[in-house]
Design an enzyme around this catalytic site. Structure first.
Site, PDB file in Angstrom:
ATOM      1  N   THR A 133     -12.208  -5.839   4.534  1.00 14.90           N
ATOM      2  CA  THR A 133     -11.558  -4.724   4.680  1.00 14.90           C
ATOM      3  C   THR A 133     -12.142  -3.754   3.764  1.00 14.90           C
ATOM      4  OG1 THR A 133      -9.353  -3.800   3.978  1.00 14.90           O
ATOM      5  CG2 THR A 133      -9.818  -5.608   2.842  1.00 14.90           C
ATOM      6  N   ASN A 134     -12.096  -2.430   3.918  1.00 17.40           N
ATOM      7  CA  ASN A 134     -12.567  -1.582   3.129  1.00 17.40           C
ATOM      8  C   ASN A 134     -11.541  -1.089   2.107  1.00 17.40           C
ATOM      9  OD1 ASN A 134     -15.346  -0.199   3.945  1.00 17.40           O
ATOM     10  ND2 ASN A 134     -14.363  -0.616   5.776  1.00 17.40           N
ATOM     11  N   THR A 135     -10.454  -0.601   2.446  1.00 19.06           N
ATOM     12  CA  THR A 135      -9.424  -0.099   1.684  1.00 19.06           C
ATOM     13  C   THR A 135      -8.998  -1.077   0.551  1.00 19.06           C
ATOM     14  OG1 THR A 135      -8.458   1.076   3.437  1.00 19.06           O
ATOM     15  CG2 THR A 135      -7.108   0.681   1.477  1.00 19.06           C
ATOM     16  N   GLN A 138       1.065  -1.070  -0.034  1.00 20.58           N
ATOM     17  CA  GLN A 138       0.012  -0.024  -0.067  1.00 20.58           C
ATOM     18  C   GLN A 138       0.951   1.171  -0.053  1.00 20.58           C
ATOM     19  OE1 GLN A 138      -2.607  -0.145   3.494  1.00 20.58           O
ATOM     20  NE2 GLN A 138      -4.023  -1.411   2.475  1.00 20.58           N
ATOM     21  N   CYS A 179     -13.611   2.129   7.576  1.00 16.09           N
ATOM     22  CA  CYS A 179     -12.381   1.177   7.958  1.00 16.09           C
ATOM     23  C   CYS A 179     -12.940   0.252   8.967  1.00 16.09           C
ATOM     24  CB  CYS A 179     -11.236   1.941   8.429  1.00 16.09           C
ATOM     25  SG  CYS A 179      -9.514   1.213   8.842  1.00 16.09           S
ATOM     26  N   THR A 180     -12.550  -1.089   8.744  1.00 12.63           N
ATOM     27  CA  THR A 180     -13.069  -2.033   9.464  1.00 12.63           C
ATOM     28  C   THR A 180     -12.403  -2.023  10.863  1.00 12.63           C
ATOM     29  OG1 THR A 180     -11.462  -3.330   8.481  1.00 12.63           O
ATOM     30  CG2 THR A 180     -13.601  -3.702   7.779  1.00 12.63           C
ATOM     31  N   GLU A 181     -11.358  -1.171  11.331  1.00 13.42           N
ATOM     32  CA  GLU A 181     -11.001  -1.155  12.598  1.00 13.42           C
ATOM     33  C   GLU A 181     -11.674   0.122  13.276  1.00 13.42           C
ATOM     34  OE1 GLU A 181      -8.185  -3.905  10.693  1.00 13.42           O
ATOM     35  OE2 GLU A 181      -8.730  -1.555   9.969  1.00 13.42           O
TER      36      GLU A 181
END
Length: 230
Positions: free
Chosen positions: A83-85, A52, A196-198
């Protein structure tokens, strides 16, 4: 019951809720001793994060596409990317497989529109907030999307990578996120996508009166609907 193929580990902190929600909804729907049929491929996020940073999106896409194909060959009936990204490379994954790919932005847009909200703020990694792959998907569904300014994007991103992915949940960071959310509400946001999944580890529904759309929960529930559909 169908079998869901999960691509997780980005980070593993946010993969755990997918497994839990899928199993809880399966138990609650079918009763008895039922649990979800899941195939999980968990990556080493260090490798993904380095790519990334280097902008090696095509290489990451090929890697994740091959993982999706592995899950398909192992018996998965659909693929869920936890995950979103990394949905930036969704097209590469979809091109590699012949089973459904359950897109997180589509599921999220559906949830937002169901809540009768049309203007929404998007929080996420700097890639998700600053690039168009996610926002455009939401806009195509009929949503007006706003994001924080560059300085706030950097703050949000730093908290994700330096704290949340490491399992740290700090009140000071929660306060910073809530201040940013308040600013976005002043700009007209009727709800906030925790893209964002976090982020759901940090910001909870009791922390703010603005509607929050927790993408892990939304995505996992959409996957469960597919899993349990006749």
């Amino acid at each position: 019951m169908k079998t869901i193929g999960l691509i997780g580990g980005m980070s593993w902190e946010s993969t755990i809720p997918y497994y839990r929600i899928l199993n809880e909804l399966t138990r609650d729907t079918l009763g008895g001793f039922h649990s979800a049929k899941i195939l999980l491929y968990s990556v080493d996020f260090d490798e993904i994060e380095k790519d990334q940073t280097a902008g090696e999106w095509e290489r990451m896409g090929e890697t994740l596409a091959n993982i999706a194909l592995t899950l398909q060959n192992a018996g998965a009936d659909a693929i869920v990317l936890c995950t979103n990204t990394m949905h930036k490379v969704a097209a590469q994954i979809e091109a590699k497989i012949s089973i459904p790919f359950i897109h997180i932005a589509d599921a999220t847009a559906e949830a937002v529109l169901t809540a009768k909200i049309t203007k929404v703020a998007l929080l996420g990694t700097k890639y998700t907030m600053s690039q168009d792959f996610y926002k455009d998907r939401l806009i195509l569904k009929g949503l007006d999307v706003i994001v924080p300014d560059k300085a706030d994007q950097e703050f949000i991103n730093n908290v994700i990578f330096n704290e949340l992915i490491q399992g740290q949940v700090l009140q000071s960071s929660r306060d910073g996120y809530l201040s940013i959310i308040d600013q976005l509400v002043e700009q007209g946001a009727q709800g906030v996508i925790l893209g964002c999944t976090e982020i759901g580890l940090l910001i909870r529904r009791q922390d703010t009166s603005i509607p929050l759309f927790e993408t892990v929960e939304i995505h996992a529930k959409k996957a469960a609907q597919f899993l349990l559909k006749d």
